[in-house]
Design an enzyme around this catalytic site. Structure first.
Site, PDB file in Angstrom:
ATOM      1  NE  ARG A 166      -1.010  -1.033   4.887  1.00 41.41           N
ATOM      2  CZ  ARG A 166      -0.381  -1.946   5.345  1.00 41.41           C
ATOM      3  NH1 ARG A 166      -0.038  -3.108   4.488  1.00 41.41           N
ATOM      4  NH2 ARG A 166      -0.040  -2.213   6.473  1.00 41.41           N
ATOM      5  CB  CYS A 179      -6.225  18.510  14.475  1.00 41.56           C
ATOM      6  SG  CYS A 179      -7.633  18.263  13.194  1.00 41.56           S
ATOM      7  NE  ARG A 184       0.814  12.761   6.874  1.00 43.25           N
ATOM      8  CZ  ARG A 184      -0.225  12.180   6.731  1.00 43.25           C
ATOM      9  NH1 ARG A 184      -1.316  12.632   6.487  1.00 43.25           N
ATOM     10  NH2 ARG A 184      -0.073  10.795   6.565  1.00 43.25           N
TER      11      ARG A 184
HETATM   12  S1  SF4 Z   1      -4.146  16.164   8.609  1.00 45.90           S
HETATM   13 FE1  SF4 Z   1      -3.926  17.035  10.600  1.00 45.90          FE
HETATM   14  S2  SF4 Z   1      -4.773  19.087  10.838  1.00 45.90           S
HETATM   15 FE2  SF4 Z   1      -5.495  17.974   9.074  1.00 45.90          FE
HETATM   16  S3  SF4 Z   1      -7.322  16.778   9.609  1.00 45.90           S
HETATM   17 FE3  SF4 Z   1      -5.707  15.381   9.974  1.00 45.90          FE
HETATM   18  S4  SF4 Z   1      -5.077  15.703  12.026  1.00 45.90           S
HETATM   19 FE4  SF4 Z   1      -6.494  17.517  11.353  1.00 45.90          FE
END
Ligand code: SF4
Length: 463
Positions: A166, A179, A184
């Site tokens: 994968r 978030c 990342r």
């Molecule tokens: S990549 Fe990071 S900021 Fe974007 S939705 Fe997922 S956890 Fe939230």
């Protein structure tokens, strides 16, 4: 039932009275119309439901058709402290701290997700996920920028190939909500980007050339920030690669902007199945009628939805919260799949819990709700070591013939193994199972309780 919460109350919040939201210009998603402004409404006119209450507190004059337009929501994300203070009451010192944090780790919240925050609760679980905290930089030296070493496993820009069958296609770094616990997080500093057509083509070429790849995960950032048309362009090309069996989409849109899961998007998905969608609900306050409708549309379109939550200090680190979350997920036909230990990412240390908390939560859930509601607790190892599932220890002792197992109530059972050697011996001498486990129990000082003659060899031990 036990509670493992480590949340602390740290402050009371001042109240704000009036606010407005301005247009937002940082939107890199396709087909985005220009911004509109919104006017504050009188909090006295709040209807009873929690979700609607906060929406009506600030967004009453926004017609439903606009509120439910994902492009309006996306365009009107709150991305500056000045905008944020129009909605969330903040002390001046708190405002200064957040301003400092956003220089390193920016802020972005959709009006919809903001409306889920209980403004009077400084420990609100949505707030902790979306509003920056000074701890992000105060504890910023702890952890790593890229703990999973995705850079090391990148084979072409935007394509991570770690496991043989994968690959992970990172098509953008843009998300509607940033978030605070994001793995990342380091990508946030690079401005918003979407992979160019030639980068996407290079990734597709790699997949075409590697016949072992049977599973392509489209991720980001959040891939659903791309227009449905652009996503279809990518997905149709993946689907034409014969050895690719399934396509997976990793998205938090059902949680932070469920209006994105519209009929047009779902109709597009039906053309390229089998498609699996993994989303990221962390708390039962995120399970709203809008979220349930979005998941229902996906499931009706033939797309199974799995949830991958992250265990976060003060957000969802209790048995009760996890049971409520997972049972709510099942009610809207979403399978609780993984509960992730929060990765060792710089800027997230304040949200991380000890690994034992996750194990105790799983132990507290087992037996108290259906197995379908219990996710697998996983640690994603640093340096690309991969996922390791962690379980409470139910095996107290083990020989080739028998095991000593503890159940969810703490009662201990002997369990006979179908060992071929033992079976042969039993047939020859016709004696009951040997007392191997009895000898294991000898020093254990545990009260024994037999279940009668029929299974006299199955000793029940109360611990
Ligand atoms: S990549 Fe990071 S900021 Fe974007 S939705 Fe997922 S956890 Fe939230």
């Amino acid at each position: 039932m036990k509670t493992l919460s480590v949340a602390t109350k740290n402050q009371t919040t001042p109240r704000r009275e009036k606010s407005s939201i301005g247009s937002h210009n940082g939107n890199e998603a396709d087909d985005e119309p220009p911004g509109e402004s919104v006017t504050f409404c009188n909090p006295e006119e709040e209807p009873p439901s929690k979700t609607v209450t906060t929406r009506y507190r600030f967004f009453k004059h926004i017609p439903d058709s606009t509120w439910n337009d994902w492009k309006w929501q996306f365009r009107n994300r709150i991305t500056t402290i000045d905008e944020l203070t129009k909605f969330i009451p903040l002390f001046p010192e708190e405002r200064d701290q957040i301003r400092l944090v956003t220089k390193k780790y920016p802020l972005s919240i959709t009006p919809y997700y903001l409306s889920l925050i209980s403004l009077d609760d400084p420990d609100d679980p949505i707030r902790k996920q979306a509003i920056p905290s000074i701890q992000e930089i105060a504890m910023g030296s702890m952890g790593m920028e890229d703990p999973l070493d995705e850079k090391g496993d990148s084979v072409v820009p935007g394509l991570v190939h770690r496991y043989p069958d994968r690959v992970l296609m990172v098509v953008t770094n843009i998300c509607p909500v940033l978030c605070r616990h994001c793995t990342r997080k380091k990508e946030w500093r690079n401005g918003g980007w979407v992979r160019t057509p030639s980068e996407v083509e290079a990734a597709l070429d790699y997949i075409r050339q590697h016949k072992a790849i049977r599973d392509v995960i489209i991720s980001g950032g959040d891939p659903l920030t791309l227009s449905t048309q652009r996503l279809e362009n990518i997905m149709s090309k993946i689907r034409r690669i014969q050895h690719v069996e399934i396509i997976r989409i990793g998205t938090r849109f059902p949680v932070v902007l469920p209006q994105r899961i519209d009929n047009e998007f779902c109709a597009m998905l039906t053309k390229y199945g089998p498609i699996w969608l993994n989303t990221h609900f962390n708390h039962y306050h995120e399970i709203t009628p809008e979220a349930a409708e979005a998941c229902d549309r996906l499931v009706r379109s033939g797309v199974p939805v799995n949830n991958q939550s992250v265990l976060l200090r003060g957000v969802n680190d209790t048995i009760e919260t996890q049971i409520k979350l997972c049972q709510s997920l099942l009610r809207m036909k979403v399978r609780p799949y993984y509960l992730f230990q929060c990765d060792e990412v710089q800027g997230t240390e304040h949200l991380r819990t000890p690994v034992e908390v996750g194990i105790k939560i799983i132990e507290g859930m087992r037996g108290h709700t259906s197995g379908l509601a219990i996710p697998t607790f996983v640690v994603d190892l640093p340096q690309g070591g991969g996922k390791v599932p962690l379980q409470p220890n139910y095996v107290l002792a083990q020989t080739e013939e028998e095991l000593l197992l503890k159940n969810y109530e703490g009662r201990v059972f002997r369990y006979r193994n179908p060992n071929p050697q033992t079976r042969r011996e039993e047939a020859e001498v016709a004696t009951p199972v040997s007392g191997v486990v009895d000898s294991l129990l000898a020093g254990a000082d545990l009260p024994l309780e037999t279940k009668g003659e029929v299974d006299a060899n199955r000793v029940v031990v109360r611990s």
